[in-house]
Design an enzyme around this catalytic site. Sequence first.
Site, PDB file in Angstrom:
ATOM      1  N   LYS A 185     -63.714  61.626  23.527  1.00 17.75           N
ATOM      2  CA  LYS A 185     -63.649  62.007  24.401  1.00 17.75           C
ATOM      3  C   LYS A 185     -64.626  63.239  24.410  1.00 17.75           C
ATOM      4  CE  LYS A 185     -60.725  62.370  28.348  1.00 17.75           C
ATOM      5  NZ  LYS A 185     -61.176  64.376  28.671  1.00 17.75           N
ATOM      6  N   SER A 186     -63.996  64.751  23.882  1.00 21.98           N
ATOM      7  CA  SER A 186     -64.612  65.567  24.442  1.00 21.98           C
ATOM      8  C   SER A 186     -66.030  65.639  23.029  1.00 21.98           C
ATOM      9  CB  SER A 186     -63.418  66.919  23.316  1.00 21.98           C
ATOM     10  OG  SER A 186     -62.272  66.700  23.953  1.00 21.98           O
TER      11      SER A 186
ATOM     12  N   GLY B  65     -62.340  67.134  34.046  1.00 20.15           N
ATOM     13  CA  GLY B  65     -62.024  68.645  34.422  1.00 20.15           C
ATOM     14  C   GLY B  65     -63.601  68.873  33.416  1.00 20.15           C
TER      15      GLY B  65
ATOM     16  N   ARG C  90     -57.730  71.181  40.728  1.00 22.72           N
ATOM     17  CA  ARG C  90     -57.676  72.115  38.928  1.00 22.72           C
ATOM     18  C   ARG C  90     -58.236  73.090  39.349  1.00 22.72           C
ATOM     19  NH1 ARG C  90     -58.681  67.966  34.788  1.00 22.72           N
ATOM     20  NH2 ARG C  90     -57.911  69.355  33.325  1.00 22.72           N
TER      21      ARG C  90
ATOM     22  N   SER D 243     -58.423  77.766  25.570  1.00 22.86           N
ATOM     23  CA  SER D 243     -58.786  76.841  26.763  1.00 22.86           C
ATOM     24  C   SER D 243     -60.450  76.775  26.217  1.00 22.86           C
ATOM     25  CB  SER D 243     -59.194  76.585  28.282  1.00 22.86           C
ATOM     26  OG  SER D 243     -60.129  76.251  28.890  1.00 22.86           O
TER      27      SER D 243
ATOM     28  N   ASP E  30     -53.393  68.086  24.654  1.00 23.02           N
ATOM     29  CA  ASP E  30     -53.325  66.719  25.546  1.00 23.02           C
ATOM     30  C   ASP E  30     -52.066  65.605  24.937  1.00 23.02           C
ATOM     31  OD1 ASP E  30     -55.189  67.785  26.942  1.00 23.02           O
ATOM     32  OD2 ASP E  30     -56.831  66.598  25.435  1.00 23.02           O
TER      33      ASP E  30
ATOM     34  N   LYS F  45     -53.235  70.335  34.094  1.00 21.12           N
ATOM     35  CA  LYS F  45     -54.274  69.362  33.350  1.00 21.12           C
ATOM     36  C   LYS F  45     -54.502  68.177  34.442  1.00 21.12           C
ATOM     37  CE  LYS F  45     -54.023  70.434  29.702  1.00 21.12           C
ATOM     38  NZ  LYS F  45     -55.282  71.012  29.140  1.00 21.12           N
TER      39      LYS F  45
ATOM     40  N   ARG G  18     -48.218  68.583  34.027  1.00 18.94           N
ATOM     41  CA  ARG G  18     -47.923  67.633  33.176  1.00 18.94           C
ATOM     42  C   ARG G  18     -46.573  68.152  33.559  1.00 18.94           C
ATOM     43  NH1 ARG G  18     -52.965  66.272  29.411  1.00 18.94           N
ATOM     44  NH2 ARG G  18     -53.354  64.443  30.858  1.00 18.94           N
TER      45      ARG G  18
HETATM   46  C1  S3P Z   1     -61.402  69.559  26.195  1.00 20.25           C
HETATM   47  C2  S3P Z   1     -59.991  71.062  26.134  1.00 20.25           C
HETATM   48  C3  S3P Z   1     -58.725  70.549  26.629  1.00 20.25           C
HETATM   49  C4  S3P Z   1     -58.117  69.455  26.582  1.00 20.25           C
HETATM   50  C5  S3P Z   1     -59.224  68.558  27.271  1.00 20.25           C
HETATM   51  C6  S3P Z   1     -60.224  68.246  27.129  1.00 20.25           C
HETATM   52  C7  S3P Z   1     -62.351  69.761  25.629  1.00 20.25           C
HETATM   53  O1  S3P Z   1     -58.751  71.755  27.826  1.00 20.25           O
HETATM   54  O2  S3P Z   1     -57.191  69.013  27.729  1.00 20.25           O
HETATM   55  O3  S3P Z   1     -58.664  67.167  27.179  1.00 20.25           O
HETATM   56  O4  S3P Z   1     -62.755  68.835  26.025  1.00 20.25           O
HETATM   57  O5  S3P Z   1     -62.603  70.604  25.591  1.00 20.25           O
HETATM   58  P1  S3P Z   1     -58.523  72.971  28.054  1.00 20.25           P
HETATM   59  O6  S3P Z   1     -59.933  73.485  27.443  1.00 20.25           O
HETATM   60  O7  S3P Z   1     -58.363  72.846  29.453  1.00 20.25           O
HETATM   61  O8  S3P Z   1     -57.560  73.680  26.921  1.00 20.25           O
END
Ligand code: S3P
Length: 426
Positions: free
Chosen positions: A20-21, A91, A119, A164, A311, A338, A342
């Site tokens: 996904k990222s 997010g 958030r 983050s 995650d 999140k 959580r």
């Molecule tokens: C993500 C970063 C993480 C992760 C999220 C996806 C990303 O969040 O928890 O599911 O794709 O950069 P944070 O950057 O808030 O830690």
Amino acid sequence: MKITKLMNPLKGEIELPSDKSISHRAVMFGSIAKGKTIIHRLLLSADVKTTLSAFQKMGVKMKFVGDDLEIEGSNFHLTQPRTSLDFGNSGTTARLLMGILASQNFETHLVGDESLLKRPMNRVAIPLSLMGADVRAQGSQATLPVTIKGGHLNPINYEIPVASAQVKTSLIFAALRAQGKSHFIEQLQTRDHTERMLPLFGGKIEVKDLEIKVSGPQNLFGTTLTVPGDFSSASFWIVATLIVPGSELLLKKVGVNPTRTGLLDIVKTMGAKIELLNFDHSHETADIHVTYTGDLRGIEISGELIPRCIDELPILSLLATQATGETVIKNAKELRFKESDRISSVTSLLKSMGADITPYEDGMIIVGKTDLSSSEVEANKDHRLMMTAVIAGLIAENGNNLPDNIEEIISTSYPTFFEDLRKICQ
Ligand code: S3P
């Protein structure tokens, strides 16, 4: 939906859905680069569709040719959307896109679902405002709805106060269009997909340990790329194998970027039998072979491990209920921000099933091993919490009763979750 306790082990193999990222980033880079980008194996989950639709609303042309997505990049010339951009539950879309919108000379109104509206966006709103963007948001946490008007950006030197990758990426996107060199320092290493992908699009970035430097303005150029399997999605099957007696699974073509694979180190320390096979260096993927042994012990999960498994902490909490002794999760306050809080939501789910779990401000203490009992799982917009509830149901006396819309919630990251579950149940 009812999930019943398994009488037989999980067996077989699963080819994981794409990451996904990485899918979000591939679409974003393709949309702001110049020329054509082709993405193989893009994840078509609800969150990634949100990102696709946002860029289409800002004039970016894209189409599927077979299974590949072809994007005609805008060369950073997005157009003002006619309506608000609705980021749903995502997010990542919200925070990363704010970094891109910070350089766009038009005003955009950003909204989201009830979970996303809670958030905090101040973590990106503050540094983007320092760079020169005009960000208007709600309250001290700068929550959505947000109105952002971009334009000329100045570079900044900025110590990112939270670990983050979303914030880091948002700032890298903005720095690409600032006039001069920006310098960022992370507190702890977070996932580095952006730093790795930027050079594929012809971008320049200097990374040394926790320091990142980006000079602007830069242009990017379209490319072709393949998205690996999602380690976070694989984690649900790793834990399922480790808790359902007699199970053995092969998880294929999983992305094993070390900034994401904290869970592997954790389960090995707990005593799990798990190995990586068929490592493919060019795509940084491997097959993960995991076998039930039933002999796990609790450990401490803290410090630099936390961003590497952030995650995975909900599903790891379930695993901890099946390990002997105490598992201590600390330094994980980020869990509170999140798709749900959580720390609260995992605690109430596992408590309702009879687990010995105590929440703290920045983590949880779980004492095992506990036989779990069935629960009436409360609806929650958090896909990872809902997948944890399904896996917990596989070992609970009398299973679990799950909310009716659970498939829709899980489709945020893993649209084929139940199909894959059926495949490995005998
Ligand atoms: C993500 C970063 C993480 C992760 C999220 C996806 C990303 O969040 O928890 O599911 O794709 O950069 P944070 O950057 O808030 O830690």
